[in-house]
Scaffold this active site. Structure first.
Site, PDB file in Angstrom:
ATOM      1  CG  ASN A   1      -2.127   1.035   1.022  1.00 31.08           C
ATOM      2  OD1 ASN A   1      -2.433   1.286  -0.097  1.00 31.08           O
ATOM      3  ND2 ASN A   1      -2.759   1.655   2.078  1.00 31.08           N
TER       4      ASN A   1
ATOM      5  CG  HIS B   1       2.702   6.456   1.811  1.00 26.00           C
ATOM      6  ND1 HIS B   1       4.141   6.762   2.098  1.00 26.00           N
ATOM      7  CD2 HIS B   1       2.485   5.358   2.644  1.00 26.00           C
ATOM      8  CE1 HIS B   1       4.584   6.104   3.436  1.00 26.00           C
ATOM      9  NE2 HIS B   1       3.407   5.419   3.504  1.00 26.00           N
TER      10      HIS B   1
ATOM     11  CG  HIS C   1       6.147   3.082   1.592  1.00 29.34           C
ATOM     12  ND1 HIS C   1       4.741   3.100   1.594  1.00 29.34           N
ATOM     13  CD2 HIS C   1       6.557   2.268   2.458  1.00 29.34           C
ATOM     14  CE1 HIS C   1       4.247   2.620   2.589  1.00 29.34           C
ATOM     15  NE2 HIS C   1       5.240   1.923   3.329  1.00 29.34           N
TER      16      HIS C   1
ATOM     17  CE  LYS D   1      16.193  10.336  10.826  1.00 26.67           C
ATOM     18  NZ  LYS D   1      16.700  11.769  11.219  1.00 26.67           N
ATOM     19  CE  LYS D   2       3.805   7.884   9.875  1.00 28.56           C
ATOM     20  NZ  LYS D   2       3.449   6.416  10.427  1.00 28.56           N
TER      21      LYS D   2
ATOM     22  CB  SER E   1      -0.199   2.124   4.649  1.00 32.23           C
ATOM     23  OG  SER E   1       1.131   1.930   3.802  1.00 32.23           O
TER      24      SER E   1
END
Ligand code: PAF
Length: 283
Positions: free
Chosen positions: A28, A30, A33, A150-151, A188
């Site tokens: 999924n 975005h 990624h 880092k998210k 996602s």
């Protein structure tokens, strides 16, 4: 770009290369990624992305069954980002039998924050990452690279520790958080948000920035700062798991010296309706 579904085909596809650069994902995809994939492209001689929704890191009430599986669209995005090989195994390929050997990260790192609200999450993550590393890197002769965003700040830290403690021959690289123009971290799970929730969602990073600004502005009562931030979001309809300031290196609460030295991070996890968002802000 080749898409392979078995470990044998992955190893065959990787045979001509020495130095894979790997981006593990659950699909999924975005732009966040894709930024990691672009980063990986410059690191080794072949860029590999895995797409695998890992049952081991979901609690029974979480969204494993409904997690969006969008392989075709993901592959189109990966091809345009310059990925060379996509590894998209079925569940029985990666877990042909119940995965009874697991990687158990230390409680001091993995039982706080995300691990407190999602018990077992980091065991699931470490176990699948260890296994994916074996699939991707086992026959590499040169340097091996893996890129994590880092998210998922705590995940990155846990993986770094795992690699160090097991002396895995893999260099871990981090990717900055990609944000929408209004500040919302790309995720996602943003696709679960209704239009009203999507408009509200940037308040999470705003709360983290307010925490950071408070500390930078000289506030030393962290508990009071955190409580105010939590109250603000709760009053707007959020259910907050945590909003907190921690030391970057070990995610422990900072002492007075740490507050002066910097190298801190504000971390938050909160729910809008049924959608749980996480974010972080380094300062
Ligand atoms: O960050 C993710 O998407 C997952 O936790 C990971 C690293 C792919 C392991 O399943």
């Amino acid at each position: 770009m080749r898409v392979v579904h078995t470990i044998a085909d992955l190893r065959q596809a990787l045979a001509p290369y020495d130095s894979p650069a790997f981006v593990p994902t659950m699909g999924n995809l975005h732009d966040g990624h894709l930024a990691l994939v672009r980063r990986a492209r410059g690191l080794g001689d072949v860029c590999v992305t895995s797409i695998f929704v890992n049952r081991l890191q979901f609690l029974p009430h979480e969204d494993f069954d409904t997690y969006p599986r969008t392989l075709e669209a993901d592959c189109a995005k990966l091809a345009s980002a310059g990925c060379d090989i996509v590894f998209a195994p079925a569940e029985h390929e990666l877990y042909p039998e119940p995965q009874t050997f697991t990687v158990q990260p230390p409680a001091a790192l993995a039982d706080l924050l995300e691990g407190h609200y999602r018990p077992g999450f980091f065991t699931g993550v470490c176990t699948v990452v260890m296994k994916l590393f074996q699939c991707v890197f086992a026959q590499a002769k040169g340097q091996r690279h893996a890129v994590f965003g880092k998210k998922d700040y705590q995940q990155l830290l846990v993986i770094r520790h795992m690699v160090r403690q097991f002396a895995l021959p893999v260099t871990i690289h981090d990717g900055e958080i990609e944000r929408a123009p209004d500040g919302l971290a790309l995720s996602s799970r943003n696709s679960y948000l209704s239009p009203t929730q999507r408009a509200e969602a940037p308040q999470l990073v705003l709360a983290l920035r307010t925490l950071a600004a408070g500390v930078l502005g000289g506030e030393r009562n962290l508990a009071a700062l955190e409580e105010r931030a939590q109250h603000t979001l709760t009053a707007r309809g959020w259910q907050v798991d945590y909003l907190t300031v921690r030391r970057r290196e070990d995610l422990q609460p900072p002492g007075v010296e740490d507050l002066q030295m910097g190298r801190l991070v504000a971390l938050g996890a909160a729910r809008l309706g049924r959608t749980r968002l996480i974010d972080s802000w380094e300062f």
